[in-house]
Design a protein around this motif. Structure first.
Motif, PDB file in Angstrom:
ATOM      1  N   LEU A 105      -4.348   0.221  -5.529  1.00 30.76           N
ATOM      2  CA  LEU A 105      -4.607   1.070  -4.358  1.00 30.76           C
ATOM      3  C   LEU A 105      -3.802   0.590  -3.151  1.00 30.76           C
ATOM      4  O   LEU A 105      -3.258   1.396  -2.394  1.00 30.76           O
ATOM      5  N   VAL A 106      -3.726  -0.740  -2.988  1.00 32.16           N
ATOM      6  CA  VAL A 106      -2.939  -1.303  -1.877  1.00 32.16           C
ATOM      7  C   VAL A 106      -1.466  -0.909  -2.036  1.00 32.16           C
ATOM      8  O   VAL A 106      -0.823  -0.426  -1.106  1.00 32.16           O
ATOM      9  N   GLU A 107      -0.968  -1.108  -3.269  1.00 27.01           N
ATOM     10  CA  GLU A 107       0.441  -0.823  -3.559  1.00 27.01           C
ATOM     11  C   GLU A 107       0.775   0.655  -3.269  1.00 27.01           C
ATOM     12  O   GLU A 107       1.828   0.965  -2.726  1.00 27.01           O
ATOM     13  N   LEU A 108      -0.165   1.552  -3.601  1.00 24.32           N
ATOM     14  CA  LEU A 108       0.115   2.982  -3.437  1.00 24.32           C
ATOM     15  C   LEU A 108      -0.081   3.477  -2.001  1.00 24.32           C
ATOM     16  O   LEU A 108       0.494   4.478  -1.611  1.00 24.32           O
ATOM     17  N   THR A 109      -0.937   2.805  -1.219  1.00 27.45           N
ATOM     18  CA  THR A 109      -1.322   3.369   0.078  1.00 27.45           C
ATOM     19  C   THR A 109      -0.387   2.912   1.203  1.00 27.45           C
ATOM     20  O   THR A 109       0.367   3.719   1.752  1.00 27.45           O
ATOM     21  N   ASP A 110      -0.432   1.646   1.561  1.00 23.09           N
ATOM     22  CA  ASP A 110       0.425   1.136   2.645  1.00 23.09           C
ATOM     23  C   ASP A 110       0.428  -0.387   2.553  1.00 23.09           C
ATOM     24  O   ASP A 110      -0.228  -1.077   3.347  1.00 23.09           O
ATOM     25  N   PRO A 111       1.167  -0.928   1.557  1.00 29.39           N
ATOM     26  CA  PRO A 111       1.068  -2.369   1.279  1.00 29.39           C
ATOM     27  C   PRO A 111       1.414  -3.257   2.458  1.00 29.39           C
ATOM     28  O   PRO A 111       0.912  -4.371   2.562  1.00 29.39           O
ATOM     29  N   ALA A 112       2.249  -2.769   3.377  1.00 31.12           N
ATOM     30  CA  ALA A 112       2.655  -3.619   4.497  1.00 31.12           C
ATOM     31  C   ALA A 112       1.504  -3.808   5.490  1.00 31.12           C
ATOM     32  O   ALA A 112       1.435  -4.821   6.173  1.00 31.12           O
ATOM     33  N   ARG A 113       0.591  -2.837   5.591  1.00 28.01           N
ATOM     34  CA  ARG A 113      -0.448  -2.912   6.633  1.00 28.01           C
ATOM     35  C   ARG A 113      -1.861  -2.979   6.069  1.00 28.01           C
ATOM     36  O   ARG A 113      -2.744  -3.571   6.683  1.00 28.01           O
ATOM     37  N   LEU A 114      -2.094  -2.321   4.920  1.00 26.85           N
ATOM     38  CA  LEU A 114      -3.474  -2.228   4.423  1.00 26.85           C
ATOM     39  C   LEU A 114      -3.596  -3.019   3.123  1.00 26.85           C
ATOM     40  O   LEU A 114      -3.146  -2.577   2.065  1.00 26.85           O
ATOM     41  N   SER A 115      -4.172  -4.210   3.241  1.00 32.47           N
ATOM     42  CA  SER A 115      -4.142  -5.090   2.074  1.00 32.47           C
ATOM     43  C   SER A 115      -5.516  -5.410   1.503  1.00 32.47           C
ATOM     44  O   SER A 115      -5.629  -6.205   0.576  1.00 32.47           O
ATOM     45  N   ARG A 116      -6.575  -4.808   2.052  1.00 31.90           N
ATOM     46  CA  ARG A 116      -7.933  -5.110   1.571  1.00 31.90           C
ATOM     47  C   ARG A 116      -8.610  -3.844   1.061  1.00 31.90           C
ATOM     48  O   ARG A 116      -8.375  -2.749   1.586  1.00 31.90           O
ATOM     49  N   VAL A 117      -9.494  -4.026   0.073  1.00 33.08           N
ATOM     50  CA  VAL A 117     -10.146  -2.871  -0.553  1.00 33.08           C
ATOM     51  C   VAL A 117     -11.633  -3.133  -0.737  1.00 33.08           C
ATOM     52  O   VAL A 117     -12.024  -4.230  -1.150  1.00 33.08           O
TER      53      VAL A 117
END
Ligand SMILES: Cc1ncc(COP(=O)(O)O)c(C=O)c1O
Length: 417
Positions: A105-117
């Motif tokens: 999910l991180v890889e697909l969404t915005d790996p540079a800014r959103l790293s937690r799930v």
């Protein structure tokens, strides 16, 4: 033979509808009985659902859950594999599937800014998680939401859902929340009151009528929210994950949200699951105390296996989605031109479209006729004059043509001449 099936099904379903009437919601049961003309849903494959009397209907509804159609083979196979090994987690031990889903999910969404799930089970609990984290991380309590927005019906999520129909019997709702128009002055005025933990928005308001908010307004809203020290949460439970094209509309628009929420079709239409994908700053309270927001079924392995397979299938079929979206837009615009006395307009994006009728009564009449005529659609929970079409990505050209024919003939029936 058809009559025999109908009789046999009629006998079975009488008991089912009596049970719904007696032990569940009579109003809901009556609606379902009228929609199915006494039959119930029994199986589904792709864009088609089969009823207990053998009738087949095209499903452009399911409140958005069936983006991949019914029983997508990759998702069903992944769930079967997981079921044979470990469907439920002990929770004191780690498993491989939940972390694999978080990374994907991180890889697909915005790996540079959103790293937690954080993983939940439905849209409303992803909203609850985001609001709780925003309140703890900022030490503030107020939340701003948009008029026309829908974020679920649990007590916390309802505080930011705008429809008075679902709120009025429960007010005052949890926490201070305000609803603003899509107007920058309104946003500024509310933010100036201070203490705002977060602004929550849907880039395209699904239940609010499949209404895309103006990108320029969204950019301004995000800027003033940031200046006021509030987190920006993009609720894409319905319109994200390629329902409307990109994985995240907010990320695609360059809004740099602090959180993106997914749900509905994340489980491939097979398992219930939702996700909050967010920044380190927003997630910080859960790093500090992992039990601040936990739930028995958070990261349920069976749901995570379904979601991993669903994400693969969604990515694989993104090209077909874009092609289908272009055909749907063309067909619906032609339909609106043919029925100007009935349809005010059609609006939407990708595979989410709203048909806006002249009155809520007209929308209701069309809705009641479409299912018996062979097409399932969804009403809008926050806008009664709009009917939603949420076609699966696997819809064939023939199925799309058949669906448009059903719409055309029902429109002629309710408004002859
Ligand atoms: C944008 C949005 N957020 C949250 C929700 C709530 O999701 P759920 O019904 O799965 O709790 C919905 C449901 O329609 C939704 O459209």
């Amino acid at each position: 033979l058809a009559e025999l099936m109908l009789d046999a099904a009629g006998a079975d379903t009488r008991e089912t509808f009596a049970r719904i009437r007696t032990h569940m919601s009579p109003g809901q049961g009556l609606g379902q009985k009228l929609m199915g003309r006494n039959a119930v849903e029994v199986s589904g494959e792709g864009a088609v659902v089969t009823l207990s009397n053998g009738r087949e209907v095209i499903d452009f509804g399911s409140y958005g859950v069936a983006l991949l159609g019914h029983r997508p083979s990759g998702v069903v196979a992944a769930v079967e594999r997981q079921l044979a090994e470990l469907p439920a987690s002990t929770r004191v031990l780690a498993n491989t599937v939940a972390p694999a889903l978080a990374s994907r999910l991180v890889e697909l969404t915005d790996p540079a800014r959103l790293s937690r799930v954080w993983l939940g089970q439905d849209g409303a609990d992803a909203v609850e998680a985001a609001l709780k984290l925003a309140r703890v991380a900022t030490g503030r309590q107020r939340v701003l939401a948009l008029r026309g927005g829908f974020h679920g019906k649990t007590l916390g999520a309802l505080a930011v859902t705008s429809s008075t129909r679902y709120r009025s019997s429960l007010e005052p709702l949890l926490g201070p929340a305000a609803h603003i128009a899509d107007d920058l002055a309104d946003a500024r005025r509310e933010l100036a009151r201070g203490q705002t933990a977060a602004v929550i928005l849907e880039p395209v308001q699904g239940e609010g009528g499949v209404r895309a908010l103006d990108p320029g307004f969204l950019e301004d809203l995000v800027r003033v929210a940031r200046e006021a020290g509030a987190f920006v949460i993009s609720d894409e439970v319905q319109v994200g994950l390629r329902r409307c094209g990109p994985v995240s509309l907010a990320v695609e628009l360059g809004l740099d949200p602090d959180a993106v929420l997914f749900g509905k079709h994340l489980g491939g239409g097979v398992m219930p699951i939702s996700a909050l994908v967010c920044s380190n700053a927003l997630y910080a309270p859960a790093v500090h105390d992992p039990f601040l927001h936990s739930a028995t079924f958070s990261g349920h392995p069976l749901s995570c296996a379904a979601a991993l397979a669903a994400l693969d299938a969604i990515e694989e079929q993104a090209g077909r989605g874009a092609e289908l979206a272009a055909s749907i837009e063309r067909e619906l615009e032609a339909l609106a031109r043919r029925h100007p006395r009935l349809l005010v307009e059609v609006h939407g994006l990708g595979l989410a479209w709203g048909l806006e009728f002249t009155t809520p009564q007209m929308a209701g009449e069309v809705l009641a006729e479409l299912a018996p005529a062979g097409l399932l659609v969804s009403p809008c929970l926050g806008r009664a004059e709009t009917i939603r079409l949420l076609p699966p990505i696997v819809t064939t050209d023939e199925q799309l043509a058949a669906a448009v024919d059903v719409l055309d003939s029902v429109f002629r029936m309710v408004m002859p001449g």
